[in-house]
Motif scaffolding. Structure first.
Motif, PDB file in Angstrom:
ATOM      1  N   ASN A  90       0.923  -1.114  -0.058  1.00 56.72           N
ATOM      2  CA  ASN A  90       0.124   0.073   0.051  1.00 56.72           C
ATOM      3  C   ASN A  90       0.803   1.356  -0.015  1.00 56.72           C
ATOM      4  O   ASN A  90       2.002   1.125   0.404  1.00 56.72           O
ATOM      5  N   ASP A  91       0.172   2.429  -0.470  1.00 55.36           N
ATOM      6  CA  ASP A  91       1.217   3.555  -0.702  1.00 55.36           C
ATOM      7  C   ASP A  91       1.239   4.455   0.570  1.00 55.36           C
ATOM      8  O   ASP A  91       2.187   5.146   0.858  1.00 55.36           O
ATOM      9  N   HIS A  92       0.230   4.442   1.530  1.00 56.98           N
ATOM     10  CA  HIS A  92       0.305   5.458   2.359  1.00 56.98           C
ATOM     11  C   HIS A  92       1.277   4.880   3.511  1.00 56.98           C
ATOM     12  O   HIS A  92       1.781   5.933   4.242  1.00 56.98           O
ATOM     13  N   PRO A  93       1.429   3.603   3.781  1.00 58.36           N
ATOM     14  CA  PRO A  93       2.518   3.468   4.789  1.00 58.36           C
ATOM     15  C   PRO A  93       3.866   4.020   4.745  1.00 58.36           C
ATOM     16  O   PRO A  93       4.289   4.872   5.648  1.00 58.36           O
ATOM     17  N   ALA A  94       4.499   4.058   3.778  1.00 57.01           N
ATOM     18  CA  ALA A  94       5.722   4.855   3.364  1.00 57.01           C
ATOM     19  C   ALA A  94       5.603   5.972   3.510  1.00 57.01           C
ATOM     20  O   ALA A  94       6.572   6.783   4.075  1.00 57.01           O
ATOM     21  N   THR A  95       4.583   6.620   3.010  1.00 54.70           N
ATOM     22  CA  THR A  95       4.488   8.094   3.237  1.00 54.70           C
ATOM     23  C   THR A  95       4.432   8.724   4.432  1.00 54.70           C
ATOM     24  O   THR A  95       4.825   9.519   4.864  1.00 54.70           O
ATOM     25  N   MET A  96       3.380   8.095   5.242  1.00 46.35           N
ATOM     26  CA  MET A  96       3.207   8.372   6.657  1.00 46.35           C
ATOM     27  C   MET A  96       4.452   8.238   7.515  1.00 46.35           C
ATOM     28  O   MET A  96       4.902   8.994   8.335  1.00 46.35           O
ATOM     29  N   MET A  97       5.478   7.513   7.051  1.00 49.21           N
ATOM     30  CA  MET A  97       6.776   7.007   7.817  1.00 49.21           C
ATOM     31  C   MET A  97       7.677   8.282   7.459  1.00 49.21           C
ATOM     32  O   MET A  97       8.408   8.864   8.225  1.00 49.21           O
ATOM     33  N   ALA A  98       7.610   8.594   6.237  1.00 49.99           N
ATOM     34  CA  ALA A  98       8.607   9.632   5.638  1.00 49.99           C
ATOM     35  C   ALA A  98       7.958  11.020   6.214  1.00 49.99           C
ATOM     36  O   ALA A  98       8.887  11.948   6.577  1.00 49.99           O
ATOM     37  N   LEU A  99       6.607  11.120   6.569  1.00 47.05           N
ATOM     38  CA  LEU A  99       6.141  12.598   7.217  1.00 47.05           C
ATOM     39  C   LEU A  99       6.179  12.375   8.824  1.00 47.05           C
ATOM     40  O   LEU A  99       5.943  13.284   9.172  1.00 47.05           O
ATOM     41  N   GLY A 100       6.644  11.420   9.353  1.00 49.30           N
ATOM     42  CA  GLY A 100       6.731  11.229  10.738  1.00 49.30           C
ATOM     43  C   GLY A 100       5.428  11.070  11.466  1.00 49.30           C
ATOM     44  O   GLY A 100       5.309  12.042  12.543  1.00 49.30           O
ATOM     45  N   ALA A 101       4.522  10.723  10.893  1.00 48.30           N
ATOM     46  CA  ALA A 101       3.328  10.613  11.390  1.00 48.30           C
ATOM     47  C   ALA A 101       2.790   9.793  12.601  1.00 48.30           C
ATOM     48  O   ALA A 101       3.649   9.191  13.071  1.00 48.30           O
ATOM     49  N   GLN A 102       1.804  10.205  13.251  1.00 50.98           N
ATOM     50  CA  GLN A 102       1.206   9.375  14.642  1.00 50.98           C
ATOM     51  C   GLN A 102      -0.231   8.809  14.026  1.00 50.98           C
ATOM     52  O   GLN A 102      -0.843   9.427  13.466  1.00 50.98           O
ATOM     53  N   ILE A 162      14.882  15.100   7.532  1.00 55.38           N
ATOM     54  CA  ILE A 162      14.443  14.208   6.335  1.00 55.38           C
ATOM     55  C   ILE A 162      13.698  13.122   6.815  1.00 55.38           C
ATOM     56  O   ILE A 162      14.246  12.446   7.794  1.00 55.38           O
ATOM     57  N   GLY A 163      12.719  12.623   5.988  1.00 54.84           N
ATOM     58  CA  GLY A 163      12.308  11.321   6.058  1.00 54.84           C
ATOM     59  C   GLY A 163      12.171  10.438   4.669  1.00 54.84           C
ATOM     60  O   GLY A 163      11.847  11.233   3.728  1.00 54.84           O
ATOM     61  N   ILE A 164      12.859   9.192   4.629  1.00 58.81           N
ATOM     62  CA  ILE A 164      12.820   8.533   3.335  1.00 58.81           C
ATOM     63  C   ILE A 164      12.160   7.212   3.631  1.00 58.81           C
ATOM     64  O   ILE A 164      12.754   6.572   4.652  1.00 58.81           O
ATOM     65  N   ALA A 165      11.382   6.737   3.160  1.00 61.76           N
ATOM     66  CA  ALA A 165      10.770   5.479   3.251  1.00 61.76           C
ATOM     67  C   ALA A 165      10.311   4.809   1.970  1.00 61.76           C
ATOM     68  O   ALA A 165      10.028   5.458   0.895  1.00 61.76           O
ATOM     69  N   LEU A 166      10.430   3.336   1.969  1.00 64.87           N
ATOM     70  CA  LEU A 166      10.190   2.526   0.751  1.00 64.87           C
ATOM     71  C   LEU A 166       9.127   1.797   0.780  1.00 64.87           C
ATOM     72  O   LEU A 166       8.648   1.376   1.663  1.00 64.87           O
ATOM     73  N   THR A 167       8.212   1.672  -0.360  1.00 58.94           N
ATOM     74  CA  THR A 167       6.948   0.938  -0.412  1.00 58.94           C
ATOM     75  C   THR A 167       7.402  -0.351  -1.174  1.00 58.94           C
ATOM     76  O   THR A 167       8.122  -0.336  -1.929  1.00 58.94           O
ATOM     77  N   ASN A 168       6.537  -1.558  -0.804  1.00 60.24           N
ATOM     78  CA  ASN A 168       6.806  -2.936  -1.277  1.00 60.24           C
ATOM     79  C   ASN A 168       8.389  -3.361  -1.424  1.00 60.24           C
ATOM     80  O   ASN A 168       8.835  -3.824  -2.275  1.00 60.24           O
ATOM     81  N   ALA A 169       9.259  -2.851  -0.096  1.00 61.84           N
ATOM     82  CA  ALA A 169      10.427  -3.244  -0.396  1.00 61.84           C
ATOM     83  C   ALA A 169      10.897  -4.153   0.871  1.00 61.84           C
ATOM     84  O   ALA A 169      12.131  -4.404   1.225  1.00 61.84           O
ATOM     85  N   GLY A 170       9.811  -4.958   1.619  1.00 64.29           N
ATOM     86  CA  GLY A 170       9.930  -5.744   2.524  1.00 64.29           C
ATOM     87  C   GLY A 170       8.661  -6.153   3.156  1.00 64.29           C
ATOM     88  O   GLY A 170       7.713  -5.704   2.600  1.00 64.29           O
TER      89      GLY A 170
END
Length: 288
Positions: free
Chosen positions: A122-134, A212-220
């Motif tokens: 899914n696309d939002h998990p990596a995006t929320m990780m990069a954004l530092g979401a809660q 900075i936040g960098i996160a990868l989708t579908n990479a694990g």
């Protein structure tokens, strides 16, 4: 395909929904947008005995800035994200919403469901990780806030307890000179990404990367935070050499498996190239 038989319940309040989760335990599943769960039920990969439809619960669909956070209700549809004027300063979120499946799916799919499903494709998990979401989870003991880095436990498993519902996502409001980007490669429109990269960054007055936040989708088995790449860029001016080094480090952190979308080496190569592209776009948007 036809799903296995199940009991269908429609609570009108969060306490009622939580009580039903407590009553039915692991036999129950929450239904929000249904764009992941229903296809799995049709294929009988998921067979919940009880489906608890939370779409009748009022007050779970909103997008607003409040108390230093962008707050997104758990039942907010992807299409609402795309149309929201509040999101103009969150280009990473807009990029992500635009590439999720197709418009028909985005009219039904919810942000909360995308995260609670725990699918690393899914696309939002990596995006929320990069954004530092809660993540705000509401259960029998009230609300608790889960940092995004602690939310994804393993494949299709999150930190939500069996009697908790994802009710809100909180994203820190980015300061000036911030930018973000989500770059995805998919075999065809509407497909899961073969690979995708989310980047969110903030520059200081001298043009160096402050945050900075960098996160990868579908990479694990979960979304992957490219921590080495983040550490390599933090405090530095992002010239071509620094970006190339960070892209390589992000590729090193990727743990993809081989499947119909390609072998491991191909996917790690994609992680490297997409990191480079996402960084370039994020820097441009940050005003470099």
């Amino acid at each position: 395909m036809i799903p296995a038989a199940f009991e269908y319940l429609r609570p009108k309040t969060i306490p009622e929904a939580v009580a039903l989760l407590q009553q039915h335990g692991d036999d129950a599943k929450i239904l929000s947008g249904g764009q992941s769960l229903i296809p799995m039920m049709k294929l009988r990969l998921a067979r919940p005995a009880v489906l608890i439809d939370i779409n009748r619960i009022a007050g779970l669909s909103y997008i607003k800035e409040d108390g230093g956070f962008l707050k997104i209700g758990g039942l907010t549809r992807e299409a609402e994200l795309e149309a929201s004027p509040v999101l103009s300063k969150y280009p990473l979120l807009l990029d992500t919403a635009h590439v999720i499946a197709d418009p028909q799916v985005r009219n039904m799919a919810t942000v909360g469901g995308n995260l609670a499903h725990g699918d690393p494709a899914n696309d939002h998990p990596a995006t929320m990780m990069a954004l530092g979401a809660q993540i705000v989870a509401t259960g029998s003991k009230g609300e608790r806030v889960i940092p995004i880095d602690e939310f994804f436990v393993t494949l299709f498993t999150t930190a939500l307890k069996h009697d908790e519902i994802l009710t809100e996502i909180r994203i820190p409001i980015p300061p000036a000179k911030s930018g973000g980007a989500y770059v995805k490669l998919e075999r065809k429109v509407g497909d899961f990404g073969t690979a995708a990269v989310a980047v969110q960054l903030t520059l200081d007055g001298g043009g160096a990367i402050q945050k900075i936040g960098i996160a990868l989708t579908n990479a694990g088995p979960t979304p992957i935070r490219a921590k080495k790449a983040e550490d390599a860029l933090r405090g530095k001016k992002p010239d071509a050499a620094a970006i190339a080094q960070a892209a390589q480090l992000a590729s090193d952190d990727a743990q993809p498996g081989a499947d119909l979308r390609g072998p491991v080496a191909y996917k790690k190569g994609l992680a490297k190239e997409l990191t480079k592209r996402a960084l370039a776009i994020a820097l441009q948007r940050a005003g470099k």
